[in-house]
Design an enzyme around this catalytic site. Structure first.
Site, mmCIF file in Angstrom:
data_model
loop_
_atom_site.group_PDB
_atom_site.id
_atom_site.type_symbol
_atom_site.label_atom_id
_atom_site.label_comp_id
_atom_site.label_asym_id
_atom_site.label_seq_id
_atom_site.Cartn_x
_atom_site.Cartn_y
_atom_site.Cartn_z
ATOM 1 C CG LEU A 37 -1.802 -1.046 1.341
ATOM 2 C CD1 LEU A 37 -2.664 -1.152 2.473
ATOM 3 C CD2 LEU A 37 -2.873 -1.467 0.062
ATOM 4 C CG HIS A 38 1.232 3.318 -3.269
ATOM 5 N ND1 HIS A 38 -0.068 4.128 -3.742
ATOM 6 C CD2 HIS A 38 1.356 2.381 -4.313
ATOM 7 C CE1 HIS A 38 -0.581 3.587 -4.979
ATOM 8 N NE2 HIS A 38 0.137 2.650 -5.081
ATOM 9 C CD GLU A 39 0.227 8.614 1.668
ATOM 10 O OE1 GLU A 39 -0.864 9.327 1.921
ATOM 11 O OE2 GLU A 39 0.887 8.199 2.888
ATOM 12 C CG HIS A 41 -3.074 1.137 -2.513
ATOM 13 N ND1 HIS A 41 -1.599 1.043 -2.408
ATOM 14 C CD2 HIS A 41 -3.678 0.409 -3.447
ATOM 15 C CE1 HIS A 41 -1.276 0.242 -3.572
ATOM 16 N NE2 HIS A 41 -2.585 -0.253 -4.112
ATOM 17 C CE LYS A 153 -0.451 3.896 -11.984
ATOM 18 N NZ LYS A 153 -0.266 2.742 -11.792
ATOM 19 C CB VAL A 180 -2.097 9.755 -5.012
ATOM 20 C CG1 VAL A 180 -1.046 10.280 -4.089
ATOM 21 C CG2 VAL A 180 -3.397 9.714 -4.373
ATOM 22 C CB SER A 189 2.680 2.203 -9.490
ATOM 23 O OG SER A 189 2.745 0.662 -9.607
ATOM 24 N NE ARG A 191 3.122 -4.818 -11.856
ATOM 25 C CZ ARG A 191 1.936 -4.958 -11.625
ATOM 26 N NH1 ARG A 191 1.187 -4.066 -11.966
ATOM 27 N NH2 ARG A 191 1.386 -6.142 -11.865
#
Ligand code: AMP
Length: 284
Positions: A37-39, A41, A153, A180, A189, A191
């Site tokens: 997870l990142h910002e 999500h 996205k 974002v 992402s 990735r």
């Protein structure tokens, strides 16, 4: 200390929970993710928390949306960090099923995705959207979601899921949240963590190309072929290793636009090293 978060990994517990929500007329928001997870999500989680009474985040790296030779085995799995991030933003419930729970022995049903799945991603990942549509429909049913939150996205994914929910009378509202980005424009992402420092710089050319495309169109260029030629050239000059597609398309059907006389979406998919990146930009 974080607020206590409810972590669920079996269907019985999930059903009990959601039955309770239904009985007390609480709305259920679903945020499907593959973890790492990142910002981006977390922005979906924030939106779900604002719009619904109970937010269920799912973390599941769905094998059926990866083709042989794609990065299923390498896909980043960072469950502990993910749970911490979710607790920090106040997510109430997280559902982390195993592959066996989602696809038990004997599982054999799948969704044939709608027509909009065939182009762009569909040309390069022909089985991808069947896997996505199948798992998302299962997650809708498992969580009894009222509203589901997705990121722009994955623009084509949203088109596919919108068409699926309409075609199959699925009673779940879809919300689409903005992309974002890092301060320099790179779309967040999971990735991106595959990129080394040089590749990270190269990756910026995707968004720069989309911005340039917007400037061309708002500046009056309306020949789709000329625009796409410039897009491809900019990506190549920027050092991407391989372009899967670079297009301007109808925002609903994703048919490529030969002549631009209304809103379009510009979409790119390109490889930087071994990493496949996608990005898009709405152009009004
Ligand atoms: P994934 O874990 O990659 O399957 O993504 C889960 C959800 O997060 C999808 O709806 C994505 O579109 C969304 N998402 C991924 N990256 C971003 C981003 N940079 N901004 C907004 N949403 C995102």
């Amino acid at each position: 200390m974080y607020k206590k978060m409810n972590s669920i990994n079996d269907l019985h517990a999930l059903a009990q929970l959601t039955n309770g929500f239904r009985k007390s007329n609480k709305t259920i928001g679903l945020v499907p993710t593959m973890g790492a997870l990142h910002e981006g999500h977390l922005s979906l989680v924030d939106q779900a928390l604002q719009e619904t009474d109970e937010t269920i985040v799912t973390i599941f790296v769905n094998p059926s949306q990866f083709a042989a030779g794609e990065d299923l085995d390498q896909y980043p799995r960072t469950l502990e960090a993910d749970l911490e991030k979710l607790a920090e933003v106040g997510a109430q419930h997280v559902f982390v099923p195993t592959a066996d729970l989602v696809y038990p022995p004997g599982f054999s049903t799948s969704i044939t995705p709608p027509q909009v799945a065939a182009r762009l991603e569909g040309e390069f990942r022909p089985t991808h959207f069947s896997g996505v549509a199948t798992v998302v429909l299962k997650l809708f049913n498992m969580t009894r979601a009222d509203v589901a939150f997705f990121g722009q996205k994955d623009y084509q994914q949203v088109c596919v899921l919108r068409a699926m929910t309409a075609d199959l009378n699925v009673n779940v509202q879809m919300r689409v949240c903005p992309i974002v980005r890092e301060a320099d424009g790179l779309a967040l992402s999971s990735r991106n963590r595959y990129l080394d420092a040089d590749q990270r710089k190269t990756a910026l050319v995707l968004y720069q190309t989309l911005q340039h495309t917007r400037d061309l169109i708002t500046g009056g260029l309306n020949d789709g072929f000329e625009i796409v030629t410039e897009m491809r050239q900019m990506l190549i000059d920027g050092g991407v290793d391989n372009i899967d597609y670079a297009v301007v398309a109808n925002p609903q059907t994703l048919e490529t636009a030969d002549f631009i006389d209304g809103p379009v979406v510009a979409l790119v998919a390109a490889h930087v090293g071994k990493t496949r990146l996608i990005d898009n930009l709405m152009i009004q």
